[in-house]
Design a protein around this motif. Structure first.
Motif, PDB file in Angstrom:
ATOM      1  N   THR A  18       0.490  -1.036   0.532  1.00 21.61           N
ATOM      2  CA  THR A  18       0.281  -0.350  -0.413  1.00 21.61           C
ATOM      3  C   THR A  18       0.385   1.309  -0.111  1.00 21.61           C
ATOM      4  OG1 THR A  18      -0.197   0.059   2.278  1.00 21.61           O
ATOM      5  CG2 THR A  18      -1.679  -0.986   1.535  1.00 21.61           C
ATOM      6  N   THR A  19       2.288   1.125  -0.287  1.00 21.60           N
ATOM      7  CA  THR A  19       3.082   2.421  -0.413  1.00 21.60           C
ATOM      8  C   THR A  19       2.843   3.872  -1.830  1.00 21.60           C
ATOM      9  OG1 THR A  19       5.142   2.744   0.230  1.00 21.60           O
ATOM     10  CG2 THR A  19       5.285   1.711  -1.549  1.00 21.60           C
ATOM     11  N   SER A  20       2.718   4.824  -1.401  1.00 19.62           N
ATOM     12  CA  SER A  20       2.705   5.471  -1.970  1.00 19.62           C
ATOM     13  C   SER A  20       3.890   5.471  -4.032  1.00 19.62           C
ATOM     14  CB  SER A  20       3.376   7.075  -1.831  1.00 19.62           C
ATOM     15  OG  SER A  20       3.296   8.254  -2.287  1.00 19.62           O
ATOM     16  N   GLY A  21       2.871   6.341  -4.521  1.00 21.37           N
ATOM     17  CA  GLY A  21       3.372   6.157  -5.820  1.00 21.37           C
ATOM     18  C   GLY A  21       4.033   7.621  -6.194  1.00 21.37           C
ATOM     19  N   HIS A  22       3.983   8.146  -5.059  1.00 18.44           N
ATOM     20  CA  HIS A  22       4.589   9.731  -5.610  1.00 18.44           C
ATOM     21  C   HIS A  22       5.783   9.474  -4.736  1.00 18.44           C
ATOM     22  CE1 HIS A  22       1.101  11.143  -5.714  1.00 18.44           C
ATOM     23  NE2 HIS A  22       1.340  12.589  -5.762  1.00 18.44           N
ATOM     24  N   PRO A  23       7.074  10.166  -5.872  1.00 23.48           N
ATOM     25  CA  PRO A  23       8.610  11.167  -5.751  1.00 23.48           C
ATOM     26  C   PRO A  23       8.842  11.176  -4.059  1.00 23.48           C
ATOM     27  CG  PRO A  23       8.497  11.790  -6.981  1.00 23.48           C
ATOM     28  CD  PRO A  23       6.812  10.719  -7.369  1.00 23.48           C
ATOM     29  N   ASP A  91       9.863  -0.030 -17.856  1.00 20.81           N
ATOM     30  CA  ASP A  91       8.534  -0.256 -16.881  1.00 20.81           C
ATOM     31  C   ASP A  91       8.497  -0.580 -15.576  1.00 20.81           C
ATOM     32  OD1 ASP A  91       7.162  -0.110 -19.476  1.00 20.81           O
ATOM     33  OD2 ASP A  91       7.344  -2.141 -20.175  1.00 20.81           O
ATOM     34  N   LEU A  92       9.626  -0.843 -15.395  1.00 19.71           N
ATOM     35  CA  LEU A  92       9.830  -0.921 -13.304  1.00 19.71           C
ATOM     36  C   LEU A  92      10.218   0.751 -13.170  1.00 19.71           C
ATOM     37  CD1 LEU A  92      11.552  -3.940 -13.765  1.00 19.71           C
ATOM     38  CD2 LEU A  92       9.139  -4.156 -13.261  1.00 19.71           C
ATOM     39  N   ALA A  93       9.989   1.498 -13.346  1.00 19.86           N
ATOM     40  CA  ALA A  93      10.114   2.949 -12.630  1.00 19.86           C
ATOM     41  C   ALA A  93       9.422   3.137 -11.419  1.00 19.86           C
ATOM     42  CB  ALA A  93       9.915   3.853 -13.261  1.00 19.86           C
ATOM     43  N   PHE A  94       8.031   1.835 -11.166  1.00 17.16           N
ATOM     44  CA  PHE A  94       7.315   2.241  -9.734  1.00 17.16           C
ATOM     45  C   PHE A  94       8.533   1.710  -8.488  1.00 17.16           C
ATOM     46  CE2 PHE A  94       6.097  -2.301 -11.703  1.00 17.16           C
ATOM     47  CZ  PHE A  94       6.792  -2.843 -11.008  1.00 17.16           C
ATOM     48  N   SER A  95       9.374   0.401  -9.396  1.00 13.08           N
ATOM     49  CA  SER A  95      10.593  -0.113  -8.062  1.00 13.08           C
ATOM     50  C   SER A  95      11.291   1.281  -7.504  1.00 13.08           C
ATOM     51  CB  SER A  95      11.086  -1.025  -8.844  1.00 13.08           C
ATOM     52  OG  SER A  95      12.442  -0.249  -9.366  1.00 13.08           O
ATOM     53  N   SER A  96      11.714   2.018  -7.861  1.00 12.25           N
ATOM     54  CA  SER A  96      11.960   3.522  -6.524  1.00 12.25           C
ATOM     55  C   SER A  96      11.004   2.975  -5.570  1.00 12.25           C
ATOM     56  CB  SER A  96      12.182   4.315  -7.426  1.00 12.25           C
ATOM     57  OG  SER A  96      12.761   5.478  -7.375  1.00 12.25           O
ATOM     58  N   PHE A 497       1.393   0.839  -7.713  1.00 11.01           N
ATOM     59  CA  PHE A 497       1.127   0.107  -8.971  1.00 11.01           C
ATOM     60  C   PHE A 497      -0.016   0.960  -9.970  1.00 11.01           C
ATOM     61  CE2 PHE A 497      -1.202  -1.569  -4.234  1.00 11.01           C
ATOM     62  CZ  PHE A 497      -2.264  -0.825  -5.176  1.00 11.01           C
ATOM     63  N   TYR A 498      -0.664   2.175  -9.250  1.00  8.94           N
ATOM     64  CA  TYR A 498      -1.396   3.212 -10.527  1.00  8.94           C
ATOM     65  C   TYR A 498      -0.022   3.420 -11.369  1.00  8.94           C
ATOM     66  CZ  TYR A 498      -5.652   1.921  -8.671  1.00  8.94           C
ATOM     67  OH  TYR A 498      -6.963   1.443  -8.854  1.00  8.94           O
ATOM     68  N   GLU A 499      -0.128   3.890 -12.931  1.00  9.03           N
ATOM     69  CA  GLU A 499       0.378   4.617 -13.201  1.00  9.03           C
ATOM     70  C   GLU A 499      -0.362   5.469 -13.524  1.00  9.03           C
ATOM     71  OE1 GLU A 499       1.818   3.884 -18.047  1.00  9.03           O
ATOM     72  OE2 GLU A 499       2.781   3.507 -16.216  1.00  9.03           O
ATOM     73  N   GLN A 500      -0.017   6.991 -13.450  1.00  6.30           N
ATOM     74  CA  GLN A 500      -1.169   8.157 -13.420  1.00  6.30           C
ATOM     75  C   GLN A 500      -0.810   8.936 -14.981  1.00  6.30           C
ATOM     76  OE1 GLN A 500      -3.371   9.169 -11.436  1.00  6.30           O
ATOM     77  NE2 GLN A 500      -2.974   7.812  -9.729  1.00  6.30           N
ATOM     78  N   THR A 508      -0.302  -1.837 -14.655  1.00 10.83           N
ATOM     79  CA  THR A 508       0.423  -2.171 -16.158  1.00 10.83           C
ATOM     80  C   THR A 508       0.682  -3.570 -15.459  1.00 10.83           C
ATOM     81  OG1 THR A 508       2.663  -1.391 -14.811  1.00 10.83           O
ATOM     82  CG2 THR A 508       1.804   0.448 -16.007  1.00 10.83           C
ATOM     83  N   GLY A 509       1.735  -4.398 -16.279  1.00 10.82           N
ATOM     84  CA  GLY A 509       2.003  -5.783 -15.928  1.00 10.82           C
ATOM     85  C   GLY A 509       2.301  -5.785 -15.119  1.00 10.82           C
ATOM     86  N   TYR A 510       3.442  -5.167 -15.072  1.00  8.22           N
ATOM     87  CA  TYR A 510       5.286  -5.872 -14.270  1.00  8.22           C
ATOM     88  C   TYR A 510       4.370  -4.759 -12.805  1.00  8.22           C
ATOM     89  CZ  TYR A 510       8.429  -5.926 -17.493  1.00  8.22           C
ATOM     90  OH  TYR A 510       9.585  -6.642 -18.879  1.00  8.22           O
TER      91      TYR A 510
END
Length: 537
Positions: A18-23, A91-96, A497-500, A508-510
């Motif tokens: 449930t962590t944030s999607g914002h940098p 495509d794995l930018a969310f990993s940051s 896990f949401y791509e805005q 995304t699949g990843y």
């Protein structure tokens, strides 16, 4: 220990899920940049590229006002993040977000696991404070899921680190006092306390109480003749002093590097230097505990149970109760006087995260009814309903903080709402100590009310225009001129896990695969907790 391990892992995987999607923003961004530059350049600096007046770009090197502790804790996470950004596909930018937020997620989870161990440890020596593994685990899970420790697991502020470190220090001291003869836990407490100071210097105010408890423990152990030959008092004093000497030297060196003086720690500029500890004490205390926008008890309702259990806790464990009071009250009073007693543009009462594990520990006597088999059925039913309602309300509050990023509301108040003469503090123009007084003290402007509205607006943004969305703002009845001009730019659910994209969000699949893996690990941890509970002697 097995129950605590799996309990901590379950919370850790839930927090990452449930962590944030914002940098990282603002202070968090500075912590990360300092950590990255320590790794890349060997210097605790912030390097940026700025555009000059002639249009050409130039590099600018600055220093952060914050102490080094949080950036040092971030070093391994920042290093892994740098590597993944270098070699992983876009495509794995969310990993940051998953990588850097692993630190606060681990800290919140570890604080709850330590709380479980602390309850079980003290209960084994104070039978009137004893809880079964089931009751202790329920208390610890309530702390992890139904208090501000959950939203705080998504942020990189040092407040989460000092909350974990202070909980560890107290656990280590109590364990050393009652359970272990060797000085290892006492020395570990000293190292954790020193690191806590390097994260936030203000927690020096907690150290006298920690030291007093350690001295009391020495006296008690001598009375009980529980000293080993290698555990001499001189050895203990020297080994406990080493981390504080190292931290003091590092802090003074960092001060001199940044400001050319060992005595300037970074809080002498801007509003820090202009206002300092200028908030009236009663106003600050009111804000911390009773205000509609920042009250600790609003954002962490289970802490209210400490008000019921503290008296009995003190009767049964006066030394530990004094330790909690002595370590927390001086810090609370200092923060209440600080100009930004509220913690700034963040969710809830972040300065006071360190109080949550301590208050939940003090609430232990309230939870003992779970283990009382002879309790009347009607009384047990009343207790269950009351606890269920409290937890349900608390989970709702945490959901408000998880679904919407706090920057959305604060940026909207500054950019879209003409509530004050100027939106925020400006040196020489609008030198206001608190530029968000309505959000702090007026219920309609409370972030709790605002986040509930932003969740509704996000859900309805595809069928209503900005004006219709704004008309439903909780403060709309106070003054129509205070309604935000634009709403859509500040909407969106805040999950990694949401791509805005273009105001909409997609999976995304990843991201689906990563979320599935975390969910599987969470499920495994829950099964392991159940298994450990069944086998508990």
């Amino acid at each position: 220990m097995r129950v605590a391990l799996w309990l901590g892992l379950a919370l850790f995987f839930f927090y990452l899920l449930t962590t944030s999607g914002h940098p990282p923003l603002w202070d968090e961004w500075e912590y990360v940049k300092v950590a990255e530059n320590i790794l890349l350049r060997g210097r605790p600096v912030i390097e940026q590229v700025e555009r000059r007046a002639d249009g050409r770009m130039r590099g600018v090197t600055t220093y952060s006002k914050f102490s080094l502790g949080q950036s040092l804790l971030l070093l391994p996470f920042a290093g892994i993040d740098l590597l993944t950004r270098e070699f992983f596909p876009a495509d794995l930018a969310f990993s940051s977000n998953l990588i850097v937020n692993s630190l606060p997620a681990a800290e919140s989870a570890a604080a709850c696991a330590l709380l479980f161990l602390l309850i079980r440890l003290l209960g084994s020596f104070r039978p009137d404070l004893s809880l079964s593994p089931r009751a202790a685990a329920l208390l610890a899970l309530t702390a992890g899921l139904a208090t501000q420790l959950a939203p705080a697991s998504r942020t990189l502020f040092a407040d989460n680190s000092v909350a974990f470190l202070l909980t560890f220090v107290i656990y280590a001291l109590v364990r050393w006092r009652y359970a272990d003869n060797a000085p290892g836990w006492a020395i570990a407490a000293a190292w954790a306390a020193a690191l806590m100071l390097l994260c936030k210097n203000l927690f020096l105010l907690a150290c006298p109480a920690l030291a007093a408890y350690a001295v009391w423990a020495v006296v008690q152990r001598e009375k009980e003749n529980r000293w080993r030959p290698h555990g001499s008092l001189l050895y203990l004093i020297v080994m406990a002093a080493v981390p504080f000497v190292l931290v003091a030297a590092l802090q003074l060196w960092h001060n001199d590097l940044r400001y050319g003086s060992v005595w300037l720690s970074g809080y002498h500029e801007g509003r820090d230097g202009e206002f300092g500890f200028s908030t009236p004490l009663l106003a600050g205390l009111y804000g911390i505990f009773l205000s509609s926008g920042r009250s600790l008890f609003l954002y962490s309702p289970p802490c209210l149970l400490a008000l019921i259990g503290a008296r009995r806790f003190f009767r049964q464990a006066p030394a530990e109760a004094a330790l909690v009071a002595g370590a927390s009250l001086p810090v609370v009073l200092a923060y209440a006087k600080w100009w930004s007693w509220n913690g700034g543009w963040e969710w809830g009462a972040r300065f006071y995260l360190f109080l949550i594990p301590l208050l939940m520990w003090l609430s232990t006597p309230v939870w003992r009814w779970i283990d009382q088999e002879a309790l009347e059925p009607a009384a047990r039913r009343a207790y269950r309903i009351s606890l269920a309602l409290l937890i349900a309300v608390s989970l709702y509050v945490q959901a408000l903080g998880l679904l919407i990023h706090p920057a959305a509301y604060w940026a909207m108040t500054a950019n879209e709402m003409a509530v004050l003469e100027h939106p925020v503090y400006e040196k020489g123009v609008w030198e206001i100590r608190d530029d968000m007084p309505l959000a702090h003290f007026v219920p309609e402007f409370s972030p709790l009310a605002a986040h509930r509205w932003l969740i509704w607006a996000t859900w309805n943004r595809s069928r209503l225009d900005d004006q219709a969305l704004a008309m439903n703002a909780p403060w709309s009845s106070l003054n129509p001129r205070w309604l935000p001009r634009r709403v859509r730019p500040y909407l969106g659910f805040d999950f990694w896990f949401y791509e805005q994209s273009a105001g909409e969000a997609r999976l995304t699949g990843y991201a689906i695969a990563a979320a599935g893996l975390l969910a599987a690990m969470l499920a495994l941890s829950i099964l392991k907790i159940r298994s450990a509970m069944v086998s508990f002697p």
